[in-house]
Design a protein around this motif. Structure first.
Motif, PDB file in Angstrom:
ATOM      1  N   ASN A  52      24.432  31.604   4.672  1.00 10.67           N
ATOM      2  CA  ASN A  52      25.316  30.511   5.076  1.00 10.67           C
ATOM      3  C   ASN A  52      25.734  30.606   6.544  1.00 10.67           C
ATOM      4  OD1 ASN A  52      27.088  32.669   5.020  1.00 10.67           O
ATOM      5  ND2 ASN A  52      28.482  31.760   3.524  1.00 10.67           N
ATOM      6  N   ARG A  84      23.860  20.491   2.105  1.00  9.01           N
ATOM      7  CA  ARG A  84      24.367  21.039   3.374  1.00  9.01           C
ATOM      8  C   ARG A  84      24.091  22.538   3.463  1.00  9.01           C
ATOM      9  NH1 ARG A  84      29.137  23.300   5.457  1.00  9.01           N
ATOM     10  NH2 ARG A  84      29.510  22.716   7.611  1.00  9.01           N
ATOM     11  N   GLN A  85      24.319  23.261   2.360  1.00  4.90           N
ATOM     12  CA  GLN A  85      24.057  24.699   2.342  1.00  4.90           C
ATOM     13  C   GLN A  85      22.573  24.990   2.556  1.00  4.90           C
ATOM     14  OE1 GLN A  85      25.764  25.797  -1.431  1.00  4.90           O
ATOM     15  NE2 GLN A  85      27.768  26.267  -0.531  1.00  4.90           N
ATOM     16  N   THR A 102      29.734  15.188  -4.610  1.00  7.26           N
ATOM     17  CA  THR A 102      30.213  16.216  -3.703  1.00  7.26           C
ATOM     18  C   THR A 102      29.402  17.495  -3.857  1.00  7.26           C
ATOM     19  OG1 THR A 102      32.426  15.276  -3.841  1.00  7.26           O
ATOM     20  CG2 THR A 102      32.249  17.516  -3.007  1.00  7.26           C
ATOM     21  N   THR A 103      29.101  17.863  -5.096  1.00  7.79           N
ATOM     22  CA  THR A 103      28.322  19.069  -5.348  1.00  7.79           C
ATOM     23  C   THR A 103      26.921  18.925  -4.783  1.00  7.79           C
ATOM     24  OG1 THR A 103      29.585  19.455  -7.365  1.00  7.79           O
ATOM     25  CG2 THR A 103      27.506  20.639  -7.142  1.00  7.79           C
ATOM     26  N   ASP A 126      25.992  16.973  -2.292  1.00  5.46           N
ATOM     27  CA  ASP A 126      26.105  16.984  -0.835  1.00  5.46           C
ATOM     28  C   ASP A 126      26.324  18.398  -0.319  1.00  5.46           C
ATOM     29  OD1 ASP A 126      25.813  14.244  -0.845  1.00  5.46           O
ATOM     30  OD2 ASP A 126      27.962  13.833  -0.617  1.00  5.46           O
ATOM     31  N   LYS A 127      27.148  19.158  -1.036  1.00  6.30           N
ATOM     32  CA  LYS A 127      27.434  20.529  -0.632  1.00  6.30           C
ATOM     33  C   LYS A 127      26.179  21.389  -0.727  1.00  6.30           C
ATOM     34  CE  LYS A 127      30.695  24.263  -1.490  1.00  6.30           C
ATOM     35  NZ  LYS A 127      31.820  24.720  -2.307  1.00  6.30           N
TER      36      LYS A 127
END
Length: 160
Positions: free
Chosen positions: A136, A27-28, A20-21, A23-24
Motif C-alpha cells: 500500500n 484504489r488499493q 465503496t468497497t 472503489d477501495k
C-alpha cells in the motif's frame, strides 16, 4: 409503510457500502501496481511522517522531509535526532545530502514486502539505508551511520 421505508434504507446502505468497497479495492490495486512500477524503475520518493530516534520518544515530522531514489542517486532530506560521534565542526550535513548509490539490493520477504538495502557515502560519513516497502506504499526506513546513532522513520511512497 414503516417496513418498506426500513427495507429501502437498508438496501441503500448495503448498495452504497458495496460501491465503496469496490472503489477501495480498485484504489488499493492501483497503488500496489504503482509501487511495483516505481520500485522496478528505481525512481521513487518516500514522504516521511514519523521519526524514531534511538534515544528518546518518537515524534511526528513536520515539514517536507523525504527520501528519494533516482536511478543511481539517493536524495536524503531527513531530520536527525541522536548522538553524533566524529562529525565535522557544526555537525556537517547530517542526513541532508545527494549522493551516488554504492550498492543497491532488493528482495521480497515471505509476506510479500519489498526489502531494499542502499549503501552510500557523503562528506564525512557512510550510510546504510534499509527500507521495508508494503504493497500500500507504507514504508519504514532504518538509517545506520558510521559516525551517528541509528535512527528510523516511517512514511508513505509518493504515488501521485
Amino acid at each position: 409503510m414503516k417496513k418498506v421505508c426500513l427495507a429501502m434504507t437498508t438496501l441503500l446502505v448495503v448498495l452504497s457500502g458495496c460501491g465503496t468497497t469496490a472503489d477501495k479495492a480498485e484504489r488499493q490495486a492501483r497503488i500496489a501496481k504503482a509501487v511495483e512500477q516505481m520500485l522496478a524503475d528505481r525512481h521513487y520518493k518516500v514522504d516521511i511522517e514519523m521519526m524514531y530516534p534511538l534515544r528518546g520518544a518518537s515524534m511526528n515530522v513536520a515539514g517536507t522531509y523525504s527520501l528519494e531514489v533516482k536511478g543511481d542517486t539517493l536524495v536524503s532530506y531527513l531530520p536527525y535526532r541522536g548522538q553524533a560521534y566524529n562529525v565535522p565542526y557544526g555537525g556537517g550535513k547530517g542526513l541532508n545530502f545527494t549522493a551516488l548509490i554504492d550498492r543497491y539490493a532488493e528482495r521480497s520477504d515471505s509476506k510479500g514486502h519489498r526489502l531494499i538495502s542502499i549503501e552510500t557515502k557523503s562528506e564525512g560519513d557512510v550510510f546504510q539505508y534499509e527500507l521495508q516497502v508494503f504493497g500500500n506504499g507504507q514504508t519504514s526506513v532504518d538509517v545506520h551511520c558510521r559516525e551517528r546513532d541509528p535512527i528510523s522513520f516511517s512514511g508513505v511512497m509518493d504515488v501521485e
